[in-house]
Design a protein around this motif. Structure first.
Motif, PDB file in Angstrom:
ATOM      1  N   ALA A 112      -5.012   4.943   4.428  1.00  0.00           N
ATOM      2  CA  ALA A 112      -4.099   3.828   4.167  1.00  0.00           C
ATOM      3  C   ALA A 112      -4.292   2.724   5.196  1.00  0.00           C
ATOM      4  O   ALA A 112      -4.331   1.533   4.859  1.00  0.00           O
ATOM      5  N   LYS A 113      -4.434   3.110   6.461  1.00  0.00           N
ATOM      6  CA  LYS A 113      -4.665   2.114   7.510  1.00  0.00           C
ATOM      7  C   LYS A 113      -5.988   1.382   7.279  1.00  0.00           C
ATOM      8  O   LYS A 113      -6.091   0.169   7.505  1.00  0.00           O
ATOM      9  N   MET A 114      -6.997   2.115   6.819  1.00  0.00           N
ATOM     10  CA  MET A 114      -8.286   1.507   6.537  1.00  0.00           C
ATOM     11  C   MET A 114      -8.171   0.498   5.390  1.00  0.00           C
ATOM     12  O   MET A 114      -8.754  -0.593   5.442  1.00  0.00           O
ATOM     13  N   LEU A 115      -7.399   0.835   4.365  1.00  0.00           N
ATOM     14  CA  LEU A 115      -7.204  -0.079   3.244  1.00  0.00           C
ATOM     15  C   LEU A 115      -6.435  -1.327   3.684  1.00  0.00           C
ATOM     16  O   LEU A 115      -6.753  -2.439   3.256  1.00  0.00           O
ATOM     17  N   VAL A 116      -5.429  -1.137   4.533  1.00  0.00           N
ATOM     18  CA  VAL A 116      -4.678  -2.288   5.047  1.00  0.00           C
ATOM     19  C   VAL A 116      -5.603  -3.200   5.848  1.00  0.00           C
ATOM     20  O   VAL A 116      -5.524  -4.440   5.740  1.00  0.00           O
TER      21      VAL A 116
ATOM     22  N   VAL B 191       0.861  -1.191   0.000  1.00  0.00           N
ATOM     23  CA  VAL B 191       0.000   0.000   0.000  1.00  0.00           C
ATOM     24  C   VAL B 191       0.893   1.236   0.000  1.00  0.00           C
ATOM     25  O   VAL B 191       1.818   1.348   0.810  1.00  0.00           O
ATOM     26  N   ILE B 192       0.614   2.147  -0.922  1.00  0.00           N
ATOM     27  CA  ILE B 192       1.366   3.401  -1.011  1.00  0.00           C
ATOM     28  C   ILE B 192       0.383   4.562  -0.948  1.00  0.00           C
ATOM     29  O   ILE B 192      -0.619   4.570  -1.670  1.00  0.00           O
ATOM     30  N   GLU B 193       0.665   5.513  -0.074  1.00  0.00           N
ATOM     31  CA  GLU B 193      -0.185   6.718  -0.018  1.00  0.00           C
ATOM     32  C   GLU B 193       0.670   7.959  -0.165  1.00  0.00           C
ATOM     33  O   GLU B 193       1.819   7.993   0.285  1.00  0.00           O
ATOM     34  N   LYS B 194       0.107   8.983  -0.823  1.00  0.00           N
ATOM     35  CA  LYS B 194       0.799  10.248  -1.049  1.00  0.00           C
ATOM     36  C   LYS B 194      -0.101  11.402  -0.625  1.00  0.00           C
ATOM     37  O   LYS B 194      -1.291  11.424  -0.956  1.00  0.00           O
ATOM     38  N   HIS B 195       0.489  12.360   0.104  1.00  0.00           N
ATOM     39  CA  HIS B 195      -0.258  13.541   0.532  1.00  0.00           C
ATOM     40  C   HIS B 195       0.643  14.771   0.500  1.00  0.00           C
ATOM     41  O   HIS B 195       1.861  14.665   0.367  1.00  0.00           O
ATOM     42  N   HIS B 196       0.037  15.922   0.681  1.00  0.00           N
ATOM     43  CA  HIS B 196       0.738  17.204   0.667  1.00  0.00           C
ATOM     44  C   HIS B 196       1.724  17.311   1.827  1.00  0.00           C
ATOM     45  O   HIS B 196       1.665  16.554   2.808  1.00  0.00           O
TER      46      HIS B 196
END
Length: 237
Positions: free
Chosen positions: A143-147, A127-132
């Motif tokens: 991301a934690k919810m997706l995991v 899982v990869i997440e990107k934010h400002h």
């Protein structure tokens, strides 16, 4: 639908505009430069939408406890104790609470639930997440919810970033990127032998979260007490 709007930052202003455009009414706005408390709202309302700060939760839940008013909790960054308080409030009042109100993320979760049991034995999952660059927490709540969607029974170790030497185990890697003005990107990668499947969601503006919060409020009016999420809103009417 008459709404009590808690918080009047960027998201509160977007929600106000969208509510009025859809023909809904705003009974009152609670913020630093508006009403100081939900108890100051004199006009009746059907539902509360909270897009403010975790510090407001205690007073909001106290109000809900007395009046059993439906509430959409769109604020993030709660402690585990605050999340427990939200779940307790839902025993007596209707509550929608989730880490991400995007309709696309909700659909993405449904897809993950469908395909993970098919692929997990022969594909590695990341899982990869990107934010400002102003976002404080990492990895993101989404991301934690997706995991959690990938690993509901906790059979995989959850590895947050990687460094050094080590063979891959039965694990899910979770990675956070912070930079620029990225609103929010979340990818789930299934990497198999000679093939890769990537499920990706990009939020291009904060409007997607406002749309979901309003849809949740419309769903919640008239519902019995209980803890609901966006899957209930979209798929379990």
């Amino acid at each position: 639908m008459r709404v009590a709007l808690i918080g009047y930052g960027m998201m509160g202003k977007i929600i106000e505009q969208k509510l009025l455009a859809k023909g809904h009414e705003i009974a009152g706005i609670v913020s630093m430069d508006r009403l100081q408390s939900i108890n100051d709202i004199r006009d009746p309302f059907d539902v509360i939408i909270d897009f403010s700060h975790p510090d407001n939760l205690e007073s909001l839940l106290a109000y809900v406890e007395i009046h059993h008013t439906p509430i959409v909790i769109s604020t993030t960054g709660f402690t585990s104790e605050q999340v427990a308080a939200i779940k307790h409030a839902a025993l007596r009042s209707p509550v929608v609470y989730t880490a991400n109100f995007s309709l696309g993320i909700t659909v993405m979760q449904e897809v993950l639930r469908l395909i993970t049991p098919i692929l997990e034995d022969s594909f590695d999952m990341e899982v990869i997440e990107k934010h400002h660059n102003k976002k404080l927490d990492a990895p993101s709540g989404t991301a934690k919810m997706l995991v959690e969607t990938l690993n509901p029974d906790g059979i995989y170790a959850e590895v947050y970033g990687r460094e050094g030497n080590g063979k891959r185990q039965k694990e899910i890697g979770i990675h956070a990127v912070r930079g620029g003005s990225i609103v929010g990107e979340h990818s789930v990668i299934y990497a198999g032998e000679d093939e890769v499947l990537e499920i990706k969601h990009e939020a291009h503006s904060k409007h997607v979260f406002a749309n979901g919060a309003i849809k949740a409020a419309e769903f919640l009016v008239g519902k019995p007490a209980g803890l609901y999420d966006m899957h209930d809103v979209l798929f379990r009417k």
